[in-house]
Design an enzyme around this catalytic site. Structure first.
Site, PDB file in Angstrom:
ATOM      1  N   LEU A 279       0.830  -1.200   0.000  1.00 23.20           N
ATOM      2  CA  LEU A 279       0.000   0.000   0.000  1.00 23.20           C
ATOM      3  C   LEU A 279       0.862   1.246   0.000  1.00 23.20           C
ATOM      4  O   LEU A 279       2.028   1.212   0.398  1.00 23.20           O
ATOM      5  CB  LEU A 279      -0.923  -0.002   1.226  1.00 23.20           C
ATOM      6  CG  LEU A 279      -1.938  -1.157   1.271  1.00 23.20           C
ATOM      7  CD1 LEU A 279      -2.741  -1.101   2.557  1.00 23.20           C
ATOM      8  CD2 LEU A 279      -2.852  -1.132   0.064  1.00 23.20           C
ATOM      9  N   CYS A 280       0.267   2.343  -0.442  1.00 31.94           N
ATOM     10  CA  CYS A 280       0.909   3.653  -0.486  1.00 31.94           C
ATOM     11  C   CYS A 280       1.556   3.940   0.864  1.00 31.94           C
ATOM     12  O   CYS A 280       0.926   3.691   1.885  1.00 31.94           O
ATOM     13  CB  CYS A 280      -0.154   4.696  -0.809  1.00 31.94           C
ATOM     14  SG  CYS A 280       0.437   6.379  -0.755  1.00 31.94           S
ATOM     15  N   PRO A 281       2.760   4.433   0.917  1.00 25.75           N
ATOM     16  CA  PRO A 281       3.623   4.863  -0.185  1.00 25.75           C
ATOM     17  C   PRO A 281       4.655   3.820  -0.617  1.00 25.75           C
ATOM     18  O   PRO A 281       5.595   4.156  -1.314  1.00 25.75           O
ATOM     19  CB  PRO A 281       4.323   6.079   0.405  1.00 25.75           C
ATOM     20  CG  PRO A 281       4.555   5.678   1.840  1.00 25.75           C
ATOM     21  CD  PRO A 281       3.320   4.862   2.215  1.00 25.75           C
TER      22      PRO A 281
END
Length: 77
Positions: free
Chosen positions: A14-16
């Site tokens: 998942l981000c980042p």
């Protein structure tokens, strides 16, 4: 289309993390090399192009494939 020099599998991250891992991998690659990034995080659609424009690397292509995205990033410096 440029042949990727390396592939970064960021599926499930998942981000980042996809962008951070792409940045780290690009640092060790020679100028002109192409990194293929696989990502399924919905935010990557925004994050990867933004990372390329901010860092000066060239986003060669962005496409959808089987529930994830494939980005080709050419190292510019």
């Amino acid at each position: 289309m440029s042949n990727p020099s390396e592939t970064l599998d960021a599926l499930g991250l998942l981000c980042p993390l996809p962008v951070l891992k792409a940045r780290k991998r690009l640092k060790s690659m020679p100028v002109g090399a192409v990194l293929r990034v696989l990502a399924d995080d919905p935010a990557a659609i925004i994050d990867v192009p933004h990372f390329c424009s901010e860092s000066g690397h060239q986003l060669l292509s962005q496409e959808d494939a089987d529930g994830h995205q494939i980005y080709l990033i050419q190292k510019s410096h």
